[in-house]
Design a protein around this motif. Sequence first.
Motif, PDB file in Angstrom:
ATOM      1  N   GLN A 171       0.825  -1.200   0.000  1.00 43.19           N
ATOM      2  CA  GLN A 171       0.000   0.000   0.000  1.00 43.19           C
ATOM      3  C   GLN A 171       0.862   1.254   0.000  1.00 43.19           C
ATOM      4  OE1 GLN A 171      -3.444  -0.024   0.032  1.00 43.19           O
ATOM      5  NE2 GLN A 171      -3.375   2.191  -0.188  1.00 43.19           N
ATOM      6  N   ILE A 172       0.371   2.285  -0.668  1.00 43.10           N
ATOM      7  CA  ILE A 172       0.968   3.621  -0.608  1.00 43.10           C
ATOM      8  C   ILE A 172      -0.114   4.559  -0.080  1.00 43.10           C
ATOM      9  CG2 ILE A 172       1.901   5.529  -1.955  1.00 43.10           C
ATOM     10  CD1 ILE A 172       2.976   3.438  -3.927  1.00 43.10           C
ATOM     11  N   TRP A 173       0.242   5.379   0.902  1.00 47.81           N
ATOM     12  CA  TRP A 173      -0.721   6.285   1.512  1.00 47.81           C
ATOM     13  C   TRP A 173      -0.342   7.725   1.229  1.00 47.81           C
ATOM     14  CZ3 TRP A 173       1.306   2.048   4.149  1.00 47.81           C
ATOM     15  CH2 TRP A 173       0.392   1.040   4.419  1.00 47.81           C
ATOM     16  N   ASP A 174      -1.338   8.571   1.054  1.00 46.52           N
ATOM     17  CA  ASP A 174      -1.109   9.993   0.845  1.00 46.52           C
ATOM     18  C   ASP A 174      -0.754  10.658   2.169  1.00 46.52           C
ATOM     19  OD1 ASP A 174      -1.705   9.876  -1.867  1.00 46.52           O
ATOM     20  OD2 ASP A 174      -3.842  10.211  -1.527  1.00 46.52           O
ATOM     21  N   ILE A 175       0.121  11.647   2.078  1.00 44.68           N
ATOM     22  CA  ILE A 175       0.491  12.453   3.239  1.00 44.68           C
ATOM     23  C   ILE A 175      -0.575  13.519   3.410  1.00 44.68           C
ATOM     24  CG2 ILE A 175       2.229  14.062   4.107  1.00 44.68           C
ATOM     25  CD1 ILE A 175       4.270  12.412   2.463  1.00 44.68           C
ATOM     26  N   PRO A 176      -1.000  13.797   4.660  1.00 45.15           N
ATOM     27  CA  PRO A 176      -2.066  14.787   4.855  1.00 45.15           C
ATOM     28  C   PRO A 176      -1.647  16.197   4.437  1.00 45.15           C
ATOM     29  CG  PRO A 176      -1.289  13.929   6.977  1.00 45.15           C
ATOM     30  CD  PRO A 176      -0.531  13.228   5.913  1.00 45.15           C
ATOM     31  N   PRO A 177      -2.621  17.011   4.030  1.00 42.53           N
ATOM     32  CA  PRO A 177      -2.331  18.403   3.673  1.00 42.53           C
ATOM     33  C   PRO A 177      -1.659  19.117   4.850  1.00 42.53           C
ATOM     34  CG  PRO A 177      -4.603  17.838   3.142  1.00 42.53           C
ATOM     35  CD  PRO A 177      -4.036  16.687   3.917  1.00 42.53           C
TER      36      PRO A 177
END
Length: 168
Positions: free
Chosen positions: A11-17
């Motif tokens: 899995q690859i997760w987005d970094i929060p704004p």
Amino acid sequence: SRGLGDVYKRQIWDIPPGVAPYGITVDHKGRVWLASVLGSIAGRFDPVTETWGVVEGFGGGSGLAEGPDDLMYVSAGNSVHAVQIDDLTIEGTWTNDEGVKGVSFDADGFLWAVTQRDDEDPASMAAAYKIDVSTMTTDGVYTGLQDPYTYSDMTGNALGSVACVPEG
């Protein structure tokens, strides 16, 4: 059962704004932490629950390291904040007059904060600060450093928490 090794591979997760990552570490519970160099927060990602937690309220930082007291120490401008790794509250702050880049712990439990010289400020100096985290006070200052980069030079006591279990 699903282990952390399985989670990280698939899995690859987005970094929060608001998080502009620079420093990265993993706490003893397997959660990934990011210091945010430009934002006003640091991020903690739990790969088991696939959720982010953020710590707000301090300027951009660069370095971070978990201490022997289960607090995460995050640099932020001219300070280092001690953050509780589970509920993300700030437990204490150490401050000086120089911008902190790298942080690390030695085998005796002292926090080391390294600053970089600011080319625009002739009074600025590169120094290593030895910090007693029980009081968040400076225990020693070491000057005369020639433009330390801080990260590659400060792996420190964190190597004791690294484990690589071979697959198969």
